[in-house]
Design an enzyme around this catalytic site. Structure first.
Site, PDB file in Angstrom:
ATOM      1  N   GLY A   1     -10.679   1.674  -2.847  1.00  0.00           N
ATOM      2  CA  GLY A   1      -9.232   1.755  -2.996  1.00  0.00           C
ATOM      3  C   GLY A   1      -8.549   0.828  -2.011  1.00  0.00           C
ATOM      4  O   GLY A   1      -9.105  -0.203  -1.626  1.00  0.00           O
ATOM      5  N   GLU A   2      -7.319   1.172  -1.627  1.00  0.00           N
ATOM      6  CA  GLU A   2      -6.530   0.399  -0.663  1.00  0.00           C
ATOM      7  C   GLU A   2      -6.086  -0.965  -1.209  1.00  0.00           C
ATOM      8  O   GLU A   2      -5.489  -1.742  -0.478  1.00  0.00           O
ATOM      9  CB  GLU A   2      -7.300   0.126   0.637  1.00  0.00           C
ATOM     10  CG  GLU A   2      -7.851   1.322   1.347  1.00  0.00           C
ATOM     11  CD  GLU A   2      -8.668   0.944   2.583  1.00  0.00           C
ATOM     12  OE1 GLU A   2      -8.705  -0.258   2.945  1.00  0.00           O
ATOM     13  OE2 GLU A   2      -9.267   1.845   3.189  1.00  0.00           O
ATOM     14  N   GLY A   3      -6.426  -1.297  -2.457  1.00  0.00           N
ATOM     15  CA  GLY A   3      -6.178  -2.652  -2.941  1.00  0.00           C
ATOM     16  C   GLY A   3      -7.282  -3.610  -2.529  1.00  0.00           C
ATOM     17  O   GLY A   3      -7.169  -4.823  -2.755  1.00  0.00           O
ATOM     18  N   SER A   4      -8.364  -3.082  -1.942  1.00  0.00           N
ATOM     19  CA  SER A   4      -9.405  -3.935  -1.371  1.00  0.00           C
ATOM     20  C   SER A   4     -10.155  -4.737  -2.424  1.00  0.00           C
ATOM     21  O   SER A   4     -10.482  -5.915  -2.202  1.00  0.00           O
ATOM     22  CB  SER A   4     -10.392  -3.093  -0.551  1.00  0.00           C
ATOM     23  OG  SER A   4     -10.971  -2.069  -1.346  1.00  0.00           O
TER      24      SER A   4
ATOM     25  N   ILE B   1       0.851  -1.185   0.000  1.00  0.00           N
ATOM     26  CA  ILE B   1       0.000   0.000   0.000  1.00  0.00           C
ATOM     27  C   ILE B   1       0.888   1.236   0.000  1.00  0.00           C
ATOM     28  O   ILE B   1       1.724   1.428   0.892  1.00  0.00           O
ATOM     29  CB  ILE B   1      -0.922   0.044   1.232  1.00  0.00           C
ATOM     30  CG1 ILE B   1      -1.716  -1.255   1.358  1.00  0.00           C
ATOM     31  CG2 ILE B   1      -1.848   1.258   1.149  1.00  0.00           C
ATOM     32  CD1 ILE B   1      -2.640  -1.533   0.219  1.00  0.00           C
TER      33      ILE B   1
END
Length: 351
Positions: free
Chosen positions: A316-319, A63
């Site tokens: 976002g966050e790669g979630s 992240i």
């Protein structure tokens, strides 16, 4: 490696392993194509990983967090200090990506590339602090060329750490108030589109706020467009430190031969920039989900990308990418563990 490492050739997927995987899919105890895109995923991963038994059990998530000068223009529903507060939340395990990483047994790495206010050292956070956030790109370039190069390199180094840990799959995530404006401006420059075509609500801007955001980005494009002669110049002028970090990681992954699962709007803008900087990396990027940001589809179309799911996510966050990992794992397990017609003594199709 010299200062233009990102121009080095990407690895070429293993056509032989891909062909072997495709042949195996035709022998498994199911009608051909009945598992849909799961079959395609297994075949693609076999070619990318150069192995007959593709696997995505060891997941690495990086992240990248940074602040944006454009936030001074009131283009976000949240104040800028939220970037640092959310980074602390990641470190404490309370964010969505923290929960998902634990669920997957993934390695979660946090990188602070440049907050406006210098943060207190946090356990598990790599504090690189390339700059105190980007400059306000409404008035000047967001980064210097040196800062952009450092951010790209931070992404490459994150990928190297993933390799050292033996990761099968790389996921990048973002955190930065104002980064949808940066991603939009970058995409507009790369695709030669007006802001109104690609602007999104981001953290939840309503009609008047969205109109203001569009006007700000359009004014910035008017300033920078005449000077942009390359994807790297576009990234330097309107990108974010975290967007550059993501782009660097994606390019390095393709150069080293590691598959990437791309998250939503911000990460796709970074992927678009990375592909424009080094077109050979495109086969290594898999696209996880279609964001609820309506403009995300424009970026996917430009990359000729078809995401795996559409869950109306825009966190976002790669979630979103983390949510899709179980699909990749299922595709691999089905490919590796299902019996062939011969093994199961089942009569195969004659068609």
């Amino acid at each position: 490696m010299n200062g233009t490492w990102w121009q080095a050739a990407a690895r070429v997927p293993d056509a032989g392993r891909r062909a072997q995987a495709l042949a195996r899919q035709l022998q498994l105890t199911k009608p051909q194509g009945s598992l849909g895109r799961l079959e395609q995923l297994a075949v693609t991963l076999a070619g990318l990983q150069g192995r007959s038994d593709p696997s995505v059990e060891r997941i690495w998530i990086s992240i990248f967090a940074a602040d944006h000068g454009i936030a001074q223009e009131g283009i976000s529903a949240f104040p800028q200090e939220v970037t640092g507060q959310m980074l602390a939340n990641f470190a404490q395990g309370g964010a969505a990506i923290s929960v998902l990483a634990r669920h997957l047994g993934a390695e979660l790495e946090l990188l602070e590339l440049g907050l406006v206010q210098e943060s207190v050292p946090l356990p598990g956070v790599r504090q690189l602090r390339i700059a105190a956030g980007t400059e306000n790109f409404l008035h000047q370039p967001a980064m210097t060329s040196v800062q952009c190069a450092h951010a790209l390199l931070a992404g490459r180094e994150a990928l190297q750490r993933a390799l050292e840990k033996g990761a099968d799959l790389f996921i990048g995530g973002d955190m930065g108030i104002g980064n949808t404006s940066s991603a939009c401006a970058l995409a507009c420059l790369l695709l030669d589109q007006p802001a109104k075509r690609l602007v999104g609500a981001g953290t939840g801007m309503k009609d008047s706020g969205l109109q203001h955001k569009t006007q700000i980005i359009e004014a910035a494009l008017k300033l920078h467009r005449p000077m942009v002669d390359s994807p790297l110049e576009a990234l330097t002028r309107v990108g974010g430190l975290e967007i550059a970090g993501l782009a660097g990681a994606y390019i390095a992954a393709a150069q080293e031969g590691m598959p990437v699962l791309v998250d939503g709007y911000i990460c796709t803008a970074a992927a678009l920039c990375a592909v424009r900087m080094n077109p050979g990396i495109a086969p290594w990027l898999l696209y996880s989900h279609r964001s609820a940001e309506t403009c995300h589809q424009e970026l996917l179309d430009a990359l000729d990308a078809e995401p795996l799911v559409s869950l109306e996510m825009r966190l976002g966050e790669g979630s979103g990418a983390a949510m899709v990992v179980p699909l990749l794992q299922a595709a691999c397990r089905l490919h590796n563990q299902m019996a062939t017609f011969q093994e199961a003594a089942v009569s195969g199709s004659r068609l």
